[in-house]
Enzyme design. Structure first.
Site, PDB file in Angstrom:
ATOM      1  N   LYS A  72      47.454  45.912  29.786  1.00  0.00           N
ATOM      2  CA  LYS A  72      47.250  44.739  30.647  1.00  0.00           C
ATOM      3  C   LYS A  72      47.934  43.524  30.027  1.00  0.00           C
ATOM      4  CE  LYS A  72      43.453  42.231  32.977  1.00  0.00           C
ATOM      5  NZ  LYS A  72      41.986  42.157  33.153  1.00  0.00           N
ATOM      6  N   SER A 147      40.401  42.164  37.956  1.00  0.00           N
ATOM      7  CA  SER A 147      41.706  41.590  37.683  1.00  0.00           C
ATOM      8  C   SER A 147      42.719  42.586  37.116  1.00  0.00           C
ATOM      9  CB  SER A 147      41.554  40.430  36.701  1.00  0.00           C
ATOM     10  OG  SER A 147      41.040  40.909  35.464  1.00  0.00           O
ATOM     11  N   SER A 171      36.302  43.716  35.956  1.00  0.00           N
ATOM     12  CA  SER A 171      37.752  43.877  36.104  1.00  0.00           C
ATOM     13  C   SER A 171      38.328  45.213  35.693  1.00  0.00           C
ATOM     14  CB  SER A 171      38.486  42.786  35.333  1.00  0.00           C
ATOM     15  OG  SER A 171      38.493  41.626  36.106  1.00  0.00           O
TER      16      SER A 171
HETATM   17  N1  GLN Z   1      36.267  39.376  39.491  1.00  0.00           N
HETATM   18  C1  GLN Z   1      35.654  38.717  38.376  1.00  0.00           C
HETATM   19  C2  GLN Z   1      36.202  37.323  38.218  1.00  0.00           C
HETATM   20  O1  GLN Z   1      36.995  36.961  39.001  1.00  0.00           O
HETATM   21  C3  GLN Z   1      35.784  39.522  37.145  1.00  0.00           C
HETATM   22  C4  GLN Z   1      37.009  39.250  36.371  1.00  0.00           C
HETATM   23  C5  GLN Z   1      37.099  40.048  35.119  1.00  0.00           C
HETATM   24  O2  GLN Z   1      36.272  40.919  34.854  1.00  0.00           O
HETATM   25  N2  GLN Z   1      38.047  39.684  34.306  1.00  0.00           N
HETATM   26  O3  GLN Z   1      35.849  36.603  37.354  1.00  0.00           O
END
Ligand code: GLN
Length: 480
Positions: A72, A147, A171
């Protein structure tokens, strides 16, 4: 595509790592999902050749010998850029490798490139990525989740058998569910965060995307273990993770009352009914669990995560780190303000403002402090639940993957995290495994949670449910 386990076995018994990596690179270059931000053709082939030499010389090349891995874009690698999906870090090159990257390489894995994500890991669709959205390989008109959307898509499209992601509120698990692969978030403190660009340091955890639970365990065994560079990482020494599918007979499986609401898509409710049915037929004892605070999760998460993000992202000011605006004659304050407005996208700016607000003198007690208290209550509720059951099951997401551009309201986007944020708030391990598909052939994900540091039990339970799913002929991972 072969699993990581098969590739490592093949390479360790004389198969060519160079050939495995060449084939992966070919697939990556032909891909149209925008999963990859950057491909490391040269260094990947060089590492693969080194592995082949080691094996010819009779040395062991490690448990992940020759396994192509994608990283990532918010995890530091010396090779290429670490942009966090942001204009702010578009050209940033890290002077060091994250601990997880070094551990993968020491185990023989070959890093083939960086994969796209939501900007600074903020989002649930990979649409906030400065380098364009990623498409879901199951249906290119849909989001891959986020994400870590690039990581999930890379595995689902069969480009690589393993990708690393980070999970702050879901995410890893949510994109795994949307794309139809396995995504595992270890307990907080199991895997070093050194070299992960911090979003919310008390919630962030790195974990693998794979096509099956055994591969997730294999990679986890390589990643975990203490790291002097991360004081929040439990100091026990690294050790391999051997999974033994747990006996479903007598397993106490908790089902939160709150997970079977009308808020779920019909296909998701159907999947839950199917899972319960299968599990009780296999002899598991289904226990009803009341997670009365489940719905406080989103608000608690979005206070704590934004508060921590506003502090973590303060370093990106165009002076110490990140994009610098062209502003001749501007003083430092103006230069920072301009650089930050240009470098950060709308969602990141929104979160910094929210986080700064909840930490400000007049609102600290009303929001931040209160969220911390609710965090403790949520953790206690999970611990209480694990006194009555071995694992908790729920859908990973309330719906399957939505259309690109289909959700524009930030709050609606935040609600995608309903089932996932709890694990981060409580620091417990969670995994999403593919479990069938909806009427449009979009993947469905089943989430399993376990008590803090019961990561192996969680993986053992996931392996058994996976076997049950396969026996029943229910669709598993894409490209398995
Ligand atoms: N969807 C969540 C957010 O927008 C989780 C993001 C993540 O786990 N990095 O914060």
């Amino acid at each position: 595509m072969r699993s990581a386990r098969d590739i490592a076995e093949h390479v360790n018994s004389g198969g060519s790592a160079v050939q495995v990596v060449e084939e992966a690179l070919e697939r990556i270059h032909a891909d149209t999902s925008n999963a990859f931000r950057e491909v490391f053709d040269q260094s990947a082939l060089t590492s693969a050749a080194e592995i082949d030499h080691r094996i010819i010389a009779g040395e062991s090349a490690g448990p992940l010998a020759g396994v192509p891995v994608a990283i990532k874009d918010n995890i530091c690698t010396r090779e290429g850029r670490t942009s966090c999906g942001s204009k702010m870090l578009e050209e940033y090159r890290s002077p060091f490798d994250a601990t997880v990257v070094t551990r993968l390489q020491d185990a023989g894995a070959v890093v083939v490139g960086k994969v796209n994500c939501d900007e600074f890991a903020m989002g649930s669709s990979t649409e906030t990525c400065h380098f364009g959205p990623v498409k879901n390989p199951a249906d290119p008109s849909r989001v891959p989740g986020g994400s870590s959307g690039g990581s999930a898509a890379a595995v689902a499209a069969g480009l690589v058998p393993v990708a690393l992601g980070s999970d702050t509120g879901g995410s890893i698990r949510q994109p795994a569910a949307f794309c139809g692969v396995t995504g595992f978030k270890p307990s907080y403190g199991q895997v070093s965060r050194w070299g992960l660009v911090a979003f919310a340091s008390s919630l962030d955890q790195i974990g693998p995307f794979t096509t099956n639970t055994a591969d997730a365990a294999l990679v986890f065994g390589v990643l975990r273990g203490g790291d002097p560079n991360d004081g929040t990482c439990e100091p026990s020494p690294a050790k391999p993770c051997q999974i033994k599918p747990a006996d479903l007979k007598g397993m106490r499986v908790g089902v939160p009352i709150q997970a079977t609401t009308d808020g779920n898509a019909k296909s998701v409710s159907k999947m839950m009914a199917e899972v319960r049915d299968q599990m009780s037929k296999a002899g598991a004892e289904l226990v009803e669990v009341d997670l009365s605070l489940l719905d406080q999760g989103i608000s608690t998460y979005y206070v704590i995560a934004t508060a921590e993000a506003s502090s973590n992202l303060a370093r990106f000011d165009g002076i110490r780190y990140g994009h610098r605006a062209h502003a001749p004659g501007a003083g430092p304050d103006e230069l920072m303000a301009l650089s930050r407005s240009e470098g950060f996208g709308a969602e990141v700016r929104r979160r910094i403002m929210l986080g700064t607000y909840v930490l400000s003198a007049g609102y600290y007690d009303a929001y931040y402090n209160r969220a911390l208290k609710i965090r403790r209550m949520i953790r206690d509720e999970y611990l209480k639940a694990f006194a009555t059951c071995d694992v908790l099951i729920s859908p990973t997401t309330p719906s399957t993957a939505f259309e690109l551009g289909g959700i524009t309201d930030p709050v609606e986007m935040y609600l995608c995290d309903r089932y996932t944020v709890g694990a981060n708030i409580a620091g417990i391990p969670g995994i999403s495994i593919p479990f069938g598909e909806d009427e449009q052939s979009l993947p469905l994900g089943l989430q399993l949670l376990a008590a803090p540091f019961a990561d192996e039990q969680l993986l053992n339970a996931a392996a058994s449910i996976e076997a049950l799913r396969d026996q029943a002929g229910i669709r598993g991972a894409r490209n398995a």
